[in-house]
Motif scaffolding. Structure first.
Motif, PDB file in Angstrom:
ATOM      1  N   PRO A 115      22.420 -43.006  29.067  1.00  0.00           N
ATOM      2  CA  PRO A 115      21.605 -43.174  30.357  1.00  0.00           C
ATOM      3  C   PRO A 115      20.568 -44.240  30.155  1.00  0.00           C
ATOM      4  O   PRO A 115      19.864 -44.951  30.918  1.00  0.00           O
ATOM      5  CB  PRO A 115      20.888 -41.845  30.701  1.00  0.00           C
ATOM      6  CG  PRO A 115      21.823 -40.748  30.237  1.00  0.00           C
ATOM      7  CD  PRO A 115      22.325 -41.262  28.900  1.00  0.00           C
TER       8      PRO A 115
ATOM      9  N   GLY B  21      30.169 -50.013  29.629  1.00  0.00           N
ATOM     10  CA  GLY B  21      31.043 -49.405  30.425  1.00  0.00           C
ATOM     11  C   GLY B  21      32.391 -50.231  30.710  1.00  0.00           C
ATOM     12  O   GLY B  21      33.487 -49.745  30.463  1.00  0.00           O
TER      13      GLY B  21
ATOM     14  N   ASN C 150      27.757 -44.358  39.486  1.00  0.00           N
ATOM     15  CA  ASN C 150      28.864 -44.106  38.758  1.00  0.00           C
ATOM     16  C   ASN C 150      30.115 -44.398  39.538  1.00  0.00           C
ATOM     17  O   ASN C 150      31.042 -45.104  39.441  1.00  0.00           O
ATOM     18  CB  ASN C 150      28.808 -42.633  38.460  1.00  0.00           C
ATOM     19  CG  ASN C 150      28.047 -42.470  37.347  1.00  0.00           C
ATOM     20  OD1 ASN C 150      27.387 -43.259  36.710  1.00  0.00           O
ATOM     21  ND2 ASN C 150      27.349 -41.228  37.010  1.00  0.00           N
TER      22      ASN C 150
ATOM     23  N   ALA D 281      24.805 -37.679  28.449  1.00  0.00           N
ATOM     24  CA  ALA D 281      25.372 -38.418  29.504  1.00  0.00           C
ATOM     25  C   ALA D 281      26.053 -37.136  30.427  1.00  0.00           C
ATOM     26  O   ALA D 281      26.057 -37.127  31.707  1.00  0.00           O
ATOM     27  CB  ALA D 281      26.281 -39.424  29.370  1.00  0.00           C
TER      28      ALA D 281
ATOM     29  N   TYR E  93      31.548 -42.607  29.057  1.00  0.00           N
ATOM     30  CA  TYR E  93      30.332 -42.166  29.289  1.00  0.00           C
ATOM     31  C   TYR E  93      29.212 -43.110  28.577  1.00  0.00           C
ATOM     32  O   TYR E  93      29.493 -43.600  27.399  1.00  0.00           O
ATOM     33  CB  TYR E  93      29.905 -40.821  28.973  1.00  0.00           C
ATOM     34  CG  TYR E  93      30.823 -39.755  29.580  1.00  0.00           C
ATOM     35  CD1 TYR E  93      30.237 -39.345  30.765  1.00  0.00           C
ATOM     36  CD2 TYR E  93      32.026 -39.055  29.141  1.00  0.00           C
ATOM     37  CE1 TYR E  93      31.022 -38.596  31.566  1.00  0.00           C
ATOM     38  CE2 TYR E  93      32.915 -38.308  30.076  1.00  0.00           C
ATOM     39  CZ  TYR E  93      32.353 -38.146  31.585  1.00  0.00           C
ATOM     40  OH  TYR E  93      32.908 -37.148  32.011  1.00  0.00           O
ATOM     41  N   VAL E  94      28.277 -43.582  29.206  1.00  0.00           N
ATOM     42  CA  VAL E  94      27.470 -44.386  28.433  1.00  0.00           C
ATOM     43  C   VAL E  94      26.109 -43.849  28.368  1.00  0.00           C
ATOM     44  O   VAL E  94      25.525 -43.070  29.412  1.00  0.00           O
ATOM     45  CB  VAL E  94      27.217 -45.969  29.155  1.00  0.00           C
ATOM     46  CG1 VAL E  94      26.206 -46.866  28.665  1.00  0.00           C
ATOM     47  CG2 VAL E  94      28.596 -46.676  29.058  1.00  0.00           C
TER      48      VAL E  94
ATOM     49  N   HIS F 223      21.266 -46.820  28.244  1.00  0.00           N
ATOM     50  CA  HIS F 223      21.601 -48.089  27.727  1.00  0.00           C
ATOM     51  C   HIS F 223      22.733 -48.535  28.800  1.00  0.00           C
ATOM     52  O   HIS F 223      23.503 -49.294  28.617  1.00  0.00           O
ATOM     53  CB  HIS F 223      22.288 -48.224  26.442  1.00  0.00           C
ATOM     54  CG  HIS F 223      21.473 -47.618  25.283  1.00  0.00           C
ATOM     55  ND1 HIS F 223      20.726 -48.625  24.531  1.00  0.00           N
ATOM     56  CD2 HIS F 223      20.980 -46.526  24.617  1.00  0.00           C
ATOM     57  CE1 HIS F 223      19.894 -48.275  23.691  1.00  0.00           C
ATOM     58  NE2 HIS F 223      20.185 -46.932  23.586  1.00  0.00           N
ATOM     59  N   THR F 224      22.302 -48.056  30.127  1.00  0.00           N
ATOM     60  CA  THR F 224      23.268 -48.676  31.124  1.00  0.00           C
ATOM     61  C   THR F 224      23.146 -50.085  31.590  1.00  0.00           C
ATOM     62  O   THR F 224      21.940 -50.691  31.169  1.00  0.00           O
ATOM     63  CB  THR F 224      23.319 -47.586  32.212  1.00  0.00           C
ATOM     64  OG1 THR F 224      21.988 -47.765  32.855  1.00  0.00           O
ATOM     65  CG2 THR F 224      23.780 -46.052  32.013  1.00  0.00           C
ATOM     66  N   ARG F 225      24.057 -50.508  32.468  1.00  0.00           N
ATOM     67  CA  ARG F 225      23.870 -51.871  32.907  1.00  0.00           C
ATOM     68  C   ARG F 225      23.806 -53.172  31.640  1.00  0.00           C
ATOM     69  O   ARG F 225      23.199 -54.010  31.875  1.00  0.00           O
ATOM     70  CB  ARG F 225      22.643 -52.001  33.742  1.00  0.00           C
ATOM     71  CG  ARG F 225      22.715 -51.171  35.095  1.00  0.00           C
ATOM     72  CD  ARG F 225      21.641 -51.443  36.142  1.00  0.00           C
ATOM     73  NE  ARG F 225      21.846 -50.341  37.114  1.00  0.00           N
ATOM     74  CZ  ARG F 225      22.491 -50.594  38.274  1.00  0.00           C
ATOM     75  NH1 ARG F 225      23.172 -51.698  38.106  1.00  0.00           N
ATOM     76  NH2 ARG F 225      22.503 -49.616  39.089  1.00  0.00           N
TER      77      ARG F 225
ATOM     78  N   PHE G  89      30.680 -48.053  40.351  1.00  0.00           N
ATOM     79  CA  PHE G  89      31.162 -48.580  38.842  1.00  0.00           C
ATOM     80  C   PHE G  89      32.930 -48.277  39.076  1.00  0.00           C
ATOM     81  O   PHE G  89      33.518 -49.209  38.709  1.00  0.00           O
ATOM     82  CB  PHE G  89      30.566 -47.993  37.943  1.00  0.00           C
ATOM     83  CG  PHE G  89      31.311 -48.534  36.573  1.00  0.00           C
ATOM     84  CD1 PHE G  89      30.894 -49.678  36.004  1.00  0.00           C
ATOM     85  CD2 PHE G  89      32.248 -47.677  35.897  1.00  0.00           C
ATOM     86  CE1 PHE G  89      31.480 -49.959  34.753  1.00  0.00           C
ATOM     87  CE2 PHE G  89      32.767 -48.130  34.919  1.00  0.00           C
ATOM     88  CZ  PHE G  89      32.442 -49.345  34.140  1.00  0.00           C
TER      89      PHE G  89
ATOM     90  N   GLY H 282      27.711 -45.998  23.908  1.00  0.00           N
ATOM     91  CA  GLY H 282      28.784 -45.523  24.854  1.00  0.00           C
ATOM     92  C   GLY H 282      30.302 -44.955  24.312  1.00  0.00           C
ATOM     93  O   GLY H 282      30.324 -45.267  23.089  1.00  0.00           O
TER      94      GLY H 282
END
Length: 309
Positions: free
Chosen positions: A87, A95, A124, A26, A84-85, A89-91, A127, A63
């Protein structure tokens, strides 16, 4: 797939490796290793209430959050949250869960103002805004290709100036502590910093596993440290300058540039192939120095702030 958040375990190699892996993915412009994480966990000042969290899904760390109070600030109640999560495994809610855990921890220890660095990308920033944070100052990450770039030639120190390594101060690092304290106090920031605890500085800075006293260069004027470029490395090929500065009485003479040039040349000779650093976007003089060396901006982050209560 359920995501859970818990404390990072310093005794669990998978936690340390997973935390470092997520951070590298990340935020590849920042030096961090499992060893440095373990050191921070055991040596950070108690008043910082340092508490790293991990978000886990199916047994995998996806994360991270580094959470602490700015105990070296003269203004109490300054809390720091850096989330930081990975990339990939986002959404998935990791976070949000990390932010919630971090805010609860800091509020419980008296934080009234929370600060978070956020990469300057639309997703980001959105968010951060959804969680009540407003944009403040910004900073650049800069990168230099040491393997293929061309460094400025080495320069002879002017009369009365001598270049030494940090290792030359192994018996008594206090003069470097005093220089670090003076230069850090003048750095542009949302939070004022005052280094007053020498023993804490020894544990958190001088004895940090990534710190390289050998590659740190100090410029002495009449035998006293006047400027320096402090270095950390990842133990492989990556080299980072984490503070370059000059004592107030000696500014405007090019001493910081002289020290950093010496350190960069020695790093390249030692086999390091990539140099990274960071500068507040308001720090024009240091950005100009780094561009002179050949550094290029590779990313920007924006400090976001949330007032509590």
């Amino acid at each position: 797939m359920t995501v859970t958040v818990r404390d990072l375990s310093p005794d669990a190699p998978d936690d340390l490796e997973g935390f470092a892996r997520v951070r590298r993915a990340a935020l590849p412009f920042f030096l961090l290793t499992p060893e440095s994480l373990a050191h921070d966990l055991t040596h950070m000042h108690p008043d910082a209430h340092y508490r790293p969290f991990v978000a886990v899904a199916d047994g995998e760390v996806i994360g991270t959050a580094q959470v602490h109070l700015s105990h070296e600030s003269p203004e109490p109640g300054q809390g720091n949250i850096n989330v930081y999560v990975h990339p990939g495994h986002t959404r998935r809610g990791a976070g949000t869960l990390l932010v919630r855990a971090a805010e609860e921890h800091l509020a419980a220890h008296g934080a009234t103002r929370l600060l978070a660095w956020v990469l300057d990308e639309p997703g980001n920033r959105a968010f951060a805004e959804r969680h009540g944070y407003r944009a403040s100052r910004s900073a650049h990450f800069l990168r230099l290709d040491l393997a293929h770039g061309t460094l400025p030639p080495l320069q002879d120190p002017p009369p009365g100036v001598e270049l030494r390594t940090g290792s030359d101060f192994a018996a008594d690092p206090r003069p470097l502590f005093e220089l670090d304290a003076e230069t850090t106090a003048d750095e542009p920031s949302d939070v004022d910093t005052e280094f007053t605890d020498y023993e804490a500085w020894l544990k958190e800075t001088w004895q940090h596993p990534l710190f390289s006293a050998e590659l740190t260069t100090v410029a002495l004027v009449d035998g006293r440290p006047a400027a320096f470029s402090a270095v950390r490395t990842d133990g492989g090929t990556r080299y980072g300058t984490v503070m370059t500065g000059t004592a107030r009485a000696h500014r405007g003479r090019g001493l910081a540039k002289l020290a950093k040039n010496d350190s960069l040349h020695r790093a390249r000779a030692a086999g390091y192939t990539e140099a990274i650093t960071g500068n507040d976007t308001g720090n024009g003089p240091m950005i100009a120095i780094n561009r002179w060396f050949g550094y290029e901006i590779c990313a920007t982050e924006v400090r976001h702030v949330r007032e509590l209560g």
